[in-house]
Design a protein around this motif. Structure first.
Motif, short mmCIF file in Angstrom:
data_model
loop_
_atom_site.label_atom_id
_atom_site.label_comp_id
_atom_site.label_asym_id
_atom_site.label_seq_id
_atom_site.Cartn_x
_atom_site.Cartn_y
_atom_site.Cartn_z
N TRP A 28 0.83 -0.87 -0.29
CA TRP A 28 0.22 -0.12 0.13
C TRP A 28 1.00 1.37 0.06
O TRP A 28 0.11 2.62 -0.32
N GLY A 29 1.82 1.05 0.42
CA GLY A 29 3.27 2.34 -0.28
C GLY A 29 3.11 3.21 1.57
O GLY A 29 2.67 2.38 2.22
N SER A 30 4.31 4.37 1.66
CA SER A 30 4.95 5.34 2.51
C SER A 30 3.42 5.98 3.08
O SER A 30 3.60 6.52 3.40
N THR A 105 -9.57 11.44 3.51
CA THR A 105 -7.85 11.03 4.42
C THR A 105 -7.76 10.12 4.29
O THR A 105 -7.07 9.14 4.11
N ALA A 106 -9.08 9.21 3.40
CA ALA A 106 -8.63 7.69 3.74
C ALA A 106 -7.41 7.04 2.76
O ALA A 106 -6.78 6.00 3.19
N GLY A 107 -7.96 7.52 1.32
CA GLY A 107 -6.43 6.18 1.05
C GLY A 107 -6.79 5.10 -0.25
O GLY A 107 -5.78 4.73 -0.43
N LEU A 108 -7.08 4.35 0.75
CA LEU A 108 -7.45 2.85 0.78
C LEU A 108 -8.24 2.61 0.77
O LEU A 108 -9.40 2.85 1.44
N ARG A 109 -8.68 1.47 -0.43
CA ARG A 109 -9.62 0.56 -0.52
C ARG A 109 -10.38 -0.10 1.12
O ARG A 109 -11.73 0.05 1.42
N SER A 192 -5.73 10.69 -22.12
CA SER A 192 -4.47 9.43 -21.76
C SER A 192 -5.16 8.33 -21.68
O SER A 192 -5.99 7.91 -21.47
N GLU A 193 -3.93 7.42 -22.01
CA GLU A 193 -4.47 5.65 -21.73
C GLU A 193 -4.28 5.30 -20.02
O GLU A 193 -3.42 5.81 -19.19
N GLN A 194 -5.83 4.96 -20.04
CA GLN A 194 -6.32 4.78 -18.43
C GLN A 194 -6.83 2.80 -18.15
O GLN A 194 -7.76 3.20 -18.18
N ASP A 195 -6.29 2.83 -16.37
CA ASP A 195 -6.67 1.91 -16.46
C ASP A 195 -8.08 1.92 -16.07
O ASP A 195 -8.24 2.01 -14.85
N HIS A 196 -8.83 1.90 -16.45
CA HIS A 196 -10.34 1.36 -16.05
C HIS A 196 -10.72 1.01 -14.90
O HIS A 196 -11.03 1.13 -14.11
N GLU A 197 -9.92 -0.74 -14.72
CA GLU A 197 -10.08 -1.16 -13.90
C GLU A 197 -10.10 -0.95 -12.61
O GLU A 197 -10.06 -1.39 -11.19
N SER A 198 -8.65 -0.11 -12.92
CA SER A 198 -8.37 0.56 -11.41
C SER A 198 -8.88 1.93 -10.69
O SER A 198 -8.45 2.15 -9.72
N ASP A 199 -10.14 2.96 -11.69
CA ASP A 199 -10.57 3.86 -11.08
C ASP A 199 -11.85 3.28 -9.95
O ASP A 199 -12.55 2.78 -10.67
N PRO A 200 -11.40 3.53 -8.92
CA PRO A 200 -12.57 3.58 -7.96
C PRO A 200 -14.35 4.02 -8.03
O PRO A 200 -15.10 2.58 -7.81
N VAL A 201 -13.81 4.77 -8.77
CA VAL A 201 -15.48 5.13 -9.34
C VAL A 201 -16.02 4.11 -9.72
O VAL A 201 -17.12 2.88 -9.88
N ARG A 202 -15.97 3.82 -11.28
CA ARG A 202 -16.25 2.04 -12.22
C ARG A 202 -16.22 1.15 -11.11
O ARG A 202 -16.96 0.45 -11.36
N GLU A 203 -15.16 0.86 -10.24
CA GLU A 203 -15.50 0.24 -9.64
C GLU A 203 -16.04 -0.40 -8.93
O GLU A 203 -16.80 -1.39 -8.19
N ALA A 204 -16.62 0.75 -8.29
CA ALA A 204 -17.89 0.81 -7.31
C ALA A 204 -19.09 0.08 -7.90
O ALA A 204 -19.77 -0.42 -7.46
N VAL A 205 -19.24 1.19 -8.72
CA VAL A 205 -20.77 0.55 -9.89
C VAL A 205 -20.07 -1.36 -9.92
O VAL A 205 -21.40 -2.25 -10.39
#
Length: 226
Positions: A28-30, A105-109, A192-205
């Protein structure tokens, strides 16, 4: 720090392990710090804290949640989520403002989603008619926000209600279209090219539609979320 907050923080640090902390950091990063306590340990710690401090009022609970969230440690913030989950029946419409701050400020699913599904959703469902109207206006605004976590929360909030045979499907459809419109707009602006599967909104739908297909197949909303 309050007595309850000090107890929770100290317990989480005792339950932590460096290798689990490093694993979380690599995934998840720093952006956050990590004690390395397990989800089970977090839940058990909050449960123990509530047993030790049985007289906590609504204001005590919400203040404690803010105290835990204020330090950017994953386990502290998760314990704030678990605390609100455990006491969601005591929350009211005004508490959505506090939860909104957490979501921004969550930043994480792993933090945002339980806030939406297990706190916001049940909170709204438990309100009276006037409170529900006010809360619905808040969720409508979240669906139009630039902040992607607020838009995601607006869509995931009714998930438990849908599973139980309730929920306002019309409101979900309206919010989904509004939230997706912003995602599509950003696509066009970024060009630009974007990974739609990583979009939190599309993923939520997609998550809601997949879930509804299992539990409520009579509900339909056709939209390209790829």
């Amino acid at each position: 720090m309050s007595d309850a907050g000090d107890f929770i923080d100290a317990s989480l640090q005792r339950e932590g392990s460096w290798f689990r902390a490093e694993d979380l950091r690599s995934r998840w990063g720093s952006g956050l710090q990590y004690y390395g306590a397990s989800v089970g340990a977090v839940r058990g710690t909050v449960r123990d804290a509530l047993r030790r401090h049985r007289g906590l009022t609504h204001d005590d609970i919400t203040a404690l949640s803010s105290e835990l969230w204020s330090v950017p440690v994953y386990e502290r913030r998760l314990s704030a989520v678990v605390l609100l989950q455990s006491k969601v029946s005591t929350l009211d419409n005004a508490d959505l403002t506090r939860v909104e701050g957490f979501l921004r400020t969550a930043g994480l699913r792993e933090l945002a989603d339980p806030l939406a599904v297990d706190v916001v959703g049940p909170l709204v469902s438990g309100l009276d008619l006037l409170g529900r109207v006010r809360a619905d206006s808040v969720l409508d605004r979240w669906a139009r926000e630039e902040d992607v976590w607020l838009r995601r929360a607006a869509l995931l909030a009714p998930l438990r209600a849908f599973r139980g045979g309730g929920g306002d499907w019309g409101a979900f459809v309206r919010r989904a279209r509004q939230a997706l419109a912003l995602s599509f707009q950003h696509d066009r602006e970024n060009s630009s090219e974007q990974d739609h599967e990583s979009d939190p909104v599309r993923e939520a739908v997609a998550l809601v539609l997949d879930d509804v297909a299992k539990y409520r197949p009579e509900l339909e909303f056709r939209v390209d979320v790829t």
